[in-house]
Write an enzyme that holds these catalytic residues in place. Sequence first.
Site, mmCIF file in Angstrom:
data_model
loop_
_atom_site.group_PDB
_atom_site.id
_atom_site.type_symbol
_atom_site.label_atom_id
_atom_site.label_comp_id
_atom_site.label_asym_id
_atom_site.label_seq_id
_atom_site.Cartn_x
_atom_site.Cartn_y
_atom_site.Cartn_z
ATOM 1 N N ASP A 82 -22.057 45.788 82.805
ATOM 2 C CA ASP A 82 -21.240 46.474 83.814
ATOM 3 C C ASP A 82 -22.041 46.685 85.112
ATOM 4 O O ASP A 82 -23.243 46.979 85.060
ATOM 5 C CB ASP A 82 -20.836 47.837 83.203
ATOM 6 C CG ASP A 82 -19.782 48.566 83.993
ATOM 7 O OD1 ASP A 82 -18.957 47.907 84.640
ATOM 8 O OD2 ASP A 82 -19.786 49.820 83.934
ATOM 9 N N THR A 231 -18.159 58.405 81.600
ATOM 10 C CA THR A 231 -18.485 59.839 81.571
ATOM 11 C C THR A 231 -17.794 60.551 80.413
ATOM 12 O O THR A 231 -18.391 61.432 79.776
ATOM 13 C CB THR A 231 -18.078 60.489 82.918
ATOM 14 O OG1 THR A 231 -18.660 59.712 83.977
ATOM 15 C CG2 THR A 231 -18.571 61.917 83.024
HETATM 16 P P1 13P Z 1 -16.202 56.986 84.476
HETATM 17 O O1 13P Z 1 -17.596 57.440 84.272
HETATM 18 O O2 13P Z 1 -15.496 57.749 85.546
HETATM 19 O O3 13P Z 1 -15.410 56.938 83.218
HETATM 20 O O4 13P Z 1 -16.281 55.491 85.036
HETATM 21 C C1 13P Z 1 -16.677 54.474 84.190
HETATM 22 C C2 13P Z 1 -16.802 53.185 84.886
HETATM 23 O O5 13P Z 1 -16.002 52.813 85.709
HETATM 24 C C3 13P Z 1 -17.924 52.341 84.494
HETATM 25 O O6 13P Z 1 -17.951 51.146 85.172
#
Ligand code: 13P
Length: 281
Positions: A82, A231
């Site tokens: 990611d 998160t």
């Molecule tokens: P959050 O931490 O807001 O869930 O976002 C995750 C995200 O988009 C990781 O690429």
Amino acid sequence: MPLVKMEELLREAKKNKYAVGSFSVANMEMVLGVLQAVEETRSPAIIQIAEVRLKQSPLEAIGPLMVAAAKNSPMPVAVHFDHGKTFEKINQALDIGFSSVMFDGSHLPFEENCNHTRRVNDLAKKYGATCEGEIGCVGGSEDGSEDIAINCTSPAQALEFYERTKADAIAVAIGNAHGNYKQAPKLRFDILEKTASLVPVPLVLHGGTGIEPDDFRKCISLGIHKINIATATFDSVERTVRQAYESSVISGYYDLQAKEVEGAYINAMKHIEIFGCAGKA
Ligand code: 13P
């Protein structure tokens, strides 16, 4: 079921109108918790780690663990890198066996974003892997270290981005942001709808934590087929452990470990149900 390409999971999701959860993981316990939920719900899934998180979870340690866990799962699971920022780490993830990589050039000038994403896609294809790009700027940052302003995707630019990069999936910015929202976001469904009408590949929603279930469902109906959750997983693990300590049900390391797995499991179960992917494996 072997480790699968993310592109295959997203193609099915687009055809059958659901989204696949892409769950960020930081350790073995989170991987186990997510995959337990996936197996119980017979759901396809993606497990991912972002480049900024490698300080805490080195790629050479967690990468092989993620790939092995996906290979051992009876459900179709893709392993995704990611928010790739450097070619070095993207290459390393592909060498380890990740079936998908993202290049995040959303903060770069358009030309550079297109050129780098195209280069990463060409590299991914040599490994038979999927490539995700991003156009527009999702707010915040994956590890909370930067407060990047939201810059909503231009649908016309998203089409040009797709044509020039041939990315298999494209992340859009529609008012979403990484981390916990101070107040529920007002998503630009009009931008999403227009972008999905122009771009033929599945669209990706980052910043899934804190988005309302009905907003998730609306996004899915308008063209989102991969949703990133980070998160919420970390918070759920921390909360589950804290509550267990508060109620004195932890009496040793392995109780603690079980609670970490449970925290990741609870969060994955909740999102799998909302995303409509249960029973789709
Ligand atoms: P959050 O931490 O807001 O869930 O976002 C995750 C995200 O988009 C990781 O690429």
